[in-house]
Each structure stands twice: as C-alpha cells, then as structure tokens.
Design a protein around this motif. Structure first.
Motif, PDB file in Angstrom:
ATOM      1  N   THR A   1     -12.740   0.172  -5.200  1.00 39.02           N
ATOM      2  CA  THR A   1     -12.095  -0.106  -6.488  1.00 39.02           C
ATOM      3  C   THR A   1     -11.357   1.107  -7.041  1.00 39.02           C
ATOM      4  O   THR A   1     -10.607   0.978  -8.007  1.00 39.02           O
ATOM      5  N   GLU A   2     -11.570   2.278  -6.444  1.00 34.56           N
ATOM      6  CA  GLU A   2     -10.870   3.490  -6.858  1.00 34.56           C
ATOM      7  C   GLU A   2      -9.985   3.984  -5.716  1.00 34.56           C
ATOM      8  O   GLU A   2     -10.263   3.720  -4.537  1.00 34.56           O
ATOM      9  N   ALA A   3      -8.939   4.712  -6.075  1.00 34.29           N
ATOM     10  CA  ALA A   3      -7.968   5.175  -5.089  1.00 34.29           C
ATOM     11  C   ALA A   3      -8.420   6.475  -4.435  1.00 34.29           C
ATOM     12  O   ALA A   3      -7.690   7.475  -4.408  1.00 34.29           O
ATOM     13  N   LYS A   4      -9.617   6.456  -3.874  1.00 40.43           N
ATOM     14  CA  LYS A   4     -10.150   7.624  -3.183  1.00 40.43           C
ATOM     15  C   LYS A   4     -11.299   7.194  -2.289  1.00 40.43           C
ATOM     16  O   LYS A   4     -11.943   6.168  -2.525  1.00 40.43           O
ATOM     17  N   PHE A   5     -11.526   8.008  -1.238  1.00 39.93           N
ATOM     18  CA  PHE A   5     -12.607   7.717  -0.296  1.00 39.93           C
ATOM     19  C   PHE A   5     -12.927   8.996   0.462  1.00 39.93           C
ATOM     20  O   PHE A   5     -12.031   9.795   0.745  1.00 39.93           O
ATOM     21  N   THR A   6     -14.192   9.205   0.793  1.00 39.21           N
ATOM     22  CA  THR A   6     -14.621  10.353   1.591  1.00 39.21           C
ATOM     23  C   THR A   6     -15.159   9.858   2.919  1.00 39.21           C
ATOM     24  O   THR A   6     -16.111   9.066   2.961  1.00 39.21           O
ATOM     25  N   ASP A   7     -14.549  10.309   3.998  1.00 37.51           N
ATOM     26  CA  ASP A   7     -14.974   9.953   5.350  1.00 37.51           C
ATOM     27  C   ASP A   7     -15.845  11.078   5.893  1.00 37.51           C
ATOM     28  O   ASP A   7     -15.345  12.166   6.196  1.00 37.51           O
ATOM     29  N   VAL A   8     -17.156  10.841   5.977  1.00 34.02           N
ATOM     30  CA  VAL A   8     -18.079  11.835   6.519  1.00 34.02           C
ATOM     31  C   VAL A   8     -18.031  11.733   8.037  1.00 34.02           C
ATOM     32  O   VAL A   8     -18.424  10.720   8.616  1.00 34.02           O
ATOM     33  N   LEU A   9     -17.542  12.779   8.686  1.00 29.77           N
ATOM     34  CA  LEU A   9     -17.294  12.722  10.118  1.00 29.77           C
ATOM     35  C   LEU A   9     -18.577  12.850  10.926  1.00 29.77           C
ATOM     36  O   LEU A   9     -19.472  13.619  10.576  1.00 29.77           O
TER      37      LEU A   9
ATOM     38  N   ALA B   1       0.845  -1.197   0.000  1.00 28.99           N
ATOM     39  CA  ALA B   1       0.000   0.000   0.000  1.00 28.99           C
ATOM     40  C   ALA B   1       0.877   1.243   0.000  1.00 28.99           C
ATOM     41  O   ALA B   1       2.023   1.218   0.462  1.00 28.99           O
ATOM     42  N   THR B   2       0.342   2.339  -0.509  1.00 31.25           N
ATOM     43  CA  THR B   2       1.091   3.591  -0.595  1.00 31.25           C
ATOM     44  C   THR B   2       0.665   4.551   0.516  1.00 31.25           C
ATOM     45  O   THR B   2      -0.202   4.250   1.324  1.00 31.25           O
ATOM     46  N   THR B   3       1.296   5.705   0.518  1.00 26.78           N
ATOM     47  CA  THR B   3       0.984   6.732   1.519  1.00 26.78           C
ATOM     48  C   THR B   3      -0.383   7.347   1.239  1.00 26.78           C
ATOM     49  O   THR B   3      -0.700   7.687   0.097  1.00 26.78           O
ATOM     50  N   ALA B   4      -1.195   7.504   2.280  1.00 32.62           N
ATOM     51  CA  ALA B   4      -2.503   8.154   2.142  1.00 32.62           C
ATOM     52  C   ALA B   4      -2.340   9.664   2.284  1.00 32.62           C
ATOM     53  O   ALA B   4      -1.505  10.146   3.055  1.00 32.62           O
ATOM     54  N   GLU B   5      -3.145  10.391   1.551  1.00 29.69           N
ATOM     55  CA  GLU B   5      -3.205  11.848   1.687  1.00 29.69           C
ATOM     56  C   GLU B   5      -4.630  12.221   2.074  1.00 29.69           C
ATOM     57  O   GLU B   5      -5.581  11.747   1.452  1.00 29.69           O
ATOM     58  N   ALA B   6      -4.782  13.058   3.091  1.00 36.73           N
ATOM     59  CA  ALA B   6      -6.100  13.409   3.614  1.00 36.73           C
ATOM     60  C   ALA B   6      -6.253  14.918   3.672  1.00 36.73           C
ATOM     61  O   ALA B   6      -5.349  15.623   4.118  1.00 36.73           O
TER      62      ALA B   6
ATOM     63  N   GLY C   1     -15.053  20.687   4.608  1.00 39.19           N
ATOM     64  CA  GLY C   1     -16.287  20.874   5.379  1.00 39.19           C
ATOM     65  C   GLY C   1     -16.322  19.940   6.570  1.00 39.19           C
ATOM     66  O   GLY C   1     -15.448  19.970   7.438  1.00 39.19           O
ATOM     67  N   ASN C   2     -17.341  19.078   6.620  1.00 45.53           N
ATOM     68  CA  ASN C   2     -17.442  18.105   7.705  1.00 45.53           C
ATOM     69  C   ASN C   2     -16.984  16.723   7.241  1.00 45.53           C
ATOM     70  O   ASN C   2     -17.299  15.713   7.867  1.00 45.53           O
ATOM     71  N   SER C   3     -16.241  16.669   6.142  1.00 45.11           N
ATOM     72  CA  SER C   3     -15.736  15.414   5.600  1.00 45.11           C
ATOM     73  C   SER C   3     -14.232  15.500   5.397  1.00 45.11           C
ATOM     74  O   SER C   3     -13.658  16.586   5.344  1.00 45.11           O
ATOM     75  N   ILE C   4     -13.617  14.338   5.286  1.00 46.09           N
ATOM     76  CA  ILE C   4     -12.196  14.267   4.952  1.00 46.09           C
ATOM     77  C   ILE C   4     -12.061  13.432   3.686  1.00 46.09           C
ATOM     78  O   ILE C   4     -12.537  12.295   3.619  1.00 46.09           O
ATOM     79  N   LYS C   5     -11.424  14.001   2.682  1.00 36.32           N
ATOM     80  CA  LYS C   5     -11.217  13.309   1.412  1.00 36.32           C
ATOM     81  C   LYS C   5      -9.839  12.652   1.435  1.00 36.32           C
ATOM     82  O   LYS C   5      -8.826  13.328   1.608  1.00 36.32           O
ATOM     83  N   ILE C   6      -9.823  11.323   1.247  1.00 30.32           N
ATOM     84  CA  ILE C   6      -8.589  10.548   1.286  1.00 30.32           C
ATOM     85  C   ILE C   6      -8.266  10.053  -0.117  1.00 30.32           C
ATOM     86  O   ILE C   6      -9.146   9.532  -0.813  1.00 30.32           O
ATOM     87  N   THR C   7      -7.030  10.238  -0.550  1.00 30.07           N
ATOM     88  CA  THR C   7      -6.571   9.747  -1.850  1.00 30.07           C
ATOM     89  C   THR C   7      -5.228   9.051  -1.667  1.00 30.07           C
ATOM     90  O   THR C   7      -4.538   9.252  -0.666  1.00 30.07           O
ATOM     91  N   TRP C   8      -4.848   8.219  -2.653  1.00 31.70           N
ATOM     92  CA  TRP C   8      -3.567   7.533  -2.629  1.00 31.70           C
ATOM     93  C   TRP C   8      -3.215   7.109  -4.055  1.00 31.70           C
ATOM     94  O   TRP C   8      -4.047   7.185  -4.954  1.00 31.70           O
ATOM     95  N   GLN C   9      -1.981   6.691  -4.251  1.00 32.97           N
ATOM     96  CA  GLN C   9      -1.531   6.259  -5.566  1.00 32.97           C
ATOM     97  C   GLN C   9      -2.166   4.921  -5.908  1.00 32.97           C
ATOM     98  O   GLN C   9      -2.044   3.958  -5.144  1.00 32.97           O
ATOM     99  N   ALA C  10      -2.846   4.851  -7.052  1.00 31.65           N
ATOM    100  CA  ALA C  10      -3.497   3.610  -7.449  1.00 31.65           C
ATOM    101  C   ALA C  10      -2.463   2.521  -7.727  1.00 31.65           C
ATOM    102  O   ALA C  10      -1.356   2.800  -8.191  1.00 31.65           O
ATOM    103  N   VAL C  11      -2.828   1.269  -7.419  1.00 33.66           N
ATOM    104  CA  VAL C  11      -1.975   0.106  -7.684  1.00 33.66           C
ATOM    105  C   VAL C  11      -2.477  -0.569  -8.955  1.00 33.66           C
ATOM    106  O   VAL C  11      -3.676  -0.826  -9.094  1.00 33.66           O
ATOM    107  N   THR C  12      -1.591  -0.843  -9.888  1.00 29.50           N
ATOM    108  CA  THR C  12      -1.993  -1.474 -11.150  1.00 29.50           C
ATOM    109  C   THR C  12      -2.150  -2.981 -10.970  1.00 29.50           C
ATOM    110  O   THR C  12      -1.498  -3.604 -10.128  1.00 29.50           O
ATOM    111  N   GLY C  13      -3.038  -3.544 -11.774  1.00 31.73           N
ATOM    112  CA  GLY C  13      -3.267  -4.988 -11.720  1.00 31.73           C
ATOM    113  C   GLY C  13      -4.741  -5.305 -11.673  1.00 31.73           C
ATOM    114  O   GLY C  13      -5.561  -4.498 -11.210  1.00 31.73           O
ATOM    115  N   ALA C  14      -5.070  -6.500 -12.169  1.00 33.45           N
ATOM    116  CA  ALA C  14      -6.474  -6.928 -12.188  1.00 33.45           C
ATOM    117  C   ALA C  14      -6.896  -7.395 -10.811  1.00 33.45           C
ATOM    118  O   ALA C  14      -6.134  -8.033 -10.079  1.00 33.45           O
ATOM    119  N   GLY C  15      -8.141  -7.045 -10.437  1.00 35.53           N
ATOM    120  CA  GLY C  15      -8.713  -7.525  -9.178  1.00 35.53           C
ATOM    121  C   GLY C  15      -8.268  -6.786  -7.939  1.00 35.53           C
ATOM    122  O   GLY C  15      -8.558  -7.224  -6.823  1.00 35.53           O
TER     123      GLY C  15
END
Length: 361
Positions: A74-82, A31-36, A40-54
């Motif tokens: 399945t995507e290299a992003k996520f929103t954490d609604v606090l 896994a790679t380093t997360a960036e947050a 507003g009242n959410s935190i958007k988290i992204t990271w470097q996508a890993v290549t490969g099937a599945g």
C-alpha cells in the motif's frame, strides 16, 4: 392483462440493456520507474506513488514472473532482504480492483558481491632481474548464512618460497556487535591465537582506536582523533599490557569520498630532525572488493577504502628518491575486481610487478 405483462417484460429488458451500456472498464494507472539502493544486505526500492483509492503495488526482481512481496503493497516502498549475492534490478506494477498494470521501467542494476576466495602472490627479482614467486597464499571467506555480507572467518593456506618450501595455514575470526567489527583473532594451524586486535568506535560509529596484541604480549595501538578540517590524527603506541608508551610517531590522514587520499607520517627522535613522509593516493570509481562486507566501512583508513587504488606517490624529507606504484585492474561484468596487479617503482629504477590479487565472488 396479457398486454400488461408483455410491457413489464419489455421494460425490464430495456433497463438491463441501458445499464450494461453505461458500464466502463477499469483503467489501471501505469507503473513508474523503480529506484533501488543497496543498504547492507538489503536493497531498498522506492517509486512515485500513484494517486487514487484502492491502489496497491507488486514488486518483481530481475526478469522473474513471480512477485517478491507476499501481500499487496500500500506504500510506494519495499525492502528486499537478500539471501544471495549477485546483481539485481526491480520493476513495479500497479493493482486496482483485481487488475494489474504492465511492469514499469526497471531500476538500475544494484550489485552485492563480496569476496569468496582470494589468491595473493608476491614476487622477487634476482641480480639479473629475473622474477620468481616469493610468497603465495589462498584465502577462503566464510559469511553468516542469514546476514550474507557479515564476515565470519577467513581461512588461509600459505606457500613460502625460497630455500625449502613450506606450507602454513591460519584462520582469522571476526566478532561483531551489531554492524561493527569489535575483534579480529588470528589462529595458526594448531588453533593457537597468534594475535588479537580490538576495535573501539565513537557514537558516530567511527573507529577511535585499534589495539593489536601478539602472543608474546607485545602490543601495538593507534588512537584516532577526528579533526574539524576533516583530517584524522593517528597517534601510535607500543609496549606491553599496562605499559603502553608513545612511539614518537604520528600520522595525519586525509579522507575523501570514503577513500584515504593522503597520509603524512611524522617520526620524532630526540636530538634529530623530525622525519616526515607523505603518500598520496588516487582511486577509480568502482567498488573495492571489501566495500560491501559488513563493518568494513566503519574501519578507518586503508581498510575502509570504498574504491580501488590505482596509483600512489610517496617521498620523505630525508631522501630525494620518489617511490611510486600503480595498480592494473581487471573487472567482471558487475564492476567488481577480478585481478589486481600491483607495480612499484623506486626512483629511476625500472618498474617491477610486485604482487597479484585474484578474487572470486
């Protein structure tokens, strides 16, 4: 016949052995380093996508062992609604064929703190320079239970010192449209509206006017115009409903990095020279206690400051006296203001402690 059966059995065994030796374990990518980033009242988290099937991902908050995503990502992003305020870090894992990698490098700490209470104390000095409390208030901030940084109301209790002390209370109620504060109403302890302020915004969500109406129907209004050089012109009006007139004064405000760094005010009186006063402010790099409150960044000028004022210098063209102030600030471990001591100085007179703001979160 017996010999043939024996050969078949041996051959089957040999095939199984070869197949087993050729199997290789599944290697799950690291896994790679997360960036947050706070949004507003959410935190958007992204990271470097890993290549490969599945490939899928899981997200973990702070040091929790339970992932916060309900299904594999399945995507290299996520929103954490606090659902609560505090300080948060995030780590990512990679999933492949039912196996999960170790956690990657954690994101930097992201803080969502909003004031829960504030104590405000103002001081005065007698002829012998003895300081006493002139005024003290205690305020409680109430927020929306779902949008946890959306301010619903501020309830205050006030102690007025000097002579016979008396206690007063009031309540400010905020009305929103989306993320914008549209109205602020102030009520006394009997529930009677004492004043109402209405805010208007342009299509870029910048405030273009505020209009304050007192319970005696007196109105005070500022109209804001945004200049091409980045300054803001404020024109002041007053009067009663339907009969507002210019007050003869205006202000030019300079904003940098979300902070009001300079205020120039002009007063025009017929037959007299134009009076001009200038205040210049400096700021630290930590968040203002109200920077995370929804809608405050869309305000204009003082209310929208993103950082904390640490000093100011003011003067005017009708006096040689220079006024200055400074703030002595104590922060908590998350970098939020706990105590703000405000000092002011008039010309060559000794510096005085004027007020103290104390916050909880």
């Amino acid at each position: 016949m017996k010999k043939i059966i024996l050969l078949v059995c041996v051959s089957f065994f040999m095939l199984e052995s070869c197949s087993s030796n050729e199997d290789t374990p599944i290697v799950v990518p690291s896994a790679t380093t997360a960036e947050a980033v706070l949004d507003g009242n959410s935190i958007k988290i992204t990271w470097q996508a890993v290549t490969g099937a599945g490939i899928t991902y899981n997200i973990y908050r702070n040091d929790d062992t339970v992932k916060i995503n309900s299904t594999p990502l399945t995507e290299a992003k996520f929103t954490d609604v606090l659902t609560t305020t505090g300080a948060f870090t995030y780590t990512v894992t990679v999933n492949l064929s039912g196996q999960e990698s170790p956690k990657g490098i954690a994101s930097e700490k992201v803080v969502l703190e909003v004031p829960k209470t504030r104590t405000f104390e103002v001081y005065k000095y007698d002829a012998s320079n003895v300081m006493t409390t002139e005024y003290k208030s205690f305020s409680t901030f109430t927020y929306d239970p779902i949008i946890i940084n959306k301010l619903i109301s501020v309830s205050g209790n006030y102690l007025i010192a000097g002579g016979a002390a008396s206690t007063e209370s009031n309540k400010d109620i905020y009305t929103y449209t989306g993320n914008l504060i549209m109205k602020l109403e102030s009520f006394n302890n009997a529930g009677v509206v004492q004043s109402s302020t209405v805010y208007l915004y342009n299509d870029k969500n910048k405030m273009i006017s505020l209009e304050n109406t007192q319970n005696n129907n007196n109105i005070y209004k500022i109209v804001f115009d945004y200049n091409v050089d980045g300054t803001v012109l404020g024109t002041h009006y007053s009067g009663i409903s339907g009969a507002l007139e210019p007050r003869g004064n205006s202000s030019v405000y300079t904003v940098l990095n979300g902070n009001l760094i300079k205020e120039e005010s002009f007063v025009v009186n017929v037959g007299n020279p134009i009076q001009k006063s200038t205040i210049e402010y400096s700021f630290d790099t930590k968040k203002n206690p109200f920077a995370n409150v929804l809608g405050f960044s869309n305000y204009t000028l003082w209310w929208a400051n993103q950082n904390n004022e640490i000093s100011s210098i003011s003067n005017n063209n009708t006096s040689s006296t220079i006024y200055s102030s400074r703030n002595e600030i104590t922060y908590n471990l998350n970098g939020s203001v706990l105590i703000n001591k405000f000092y002011r100085k008039n010309g060559t007179n000794p510096e005085e402690l004027y007020s103290i703001n104390t916050y909880t979160y």
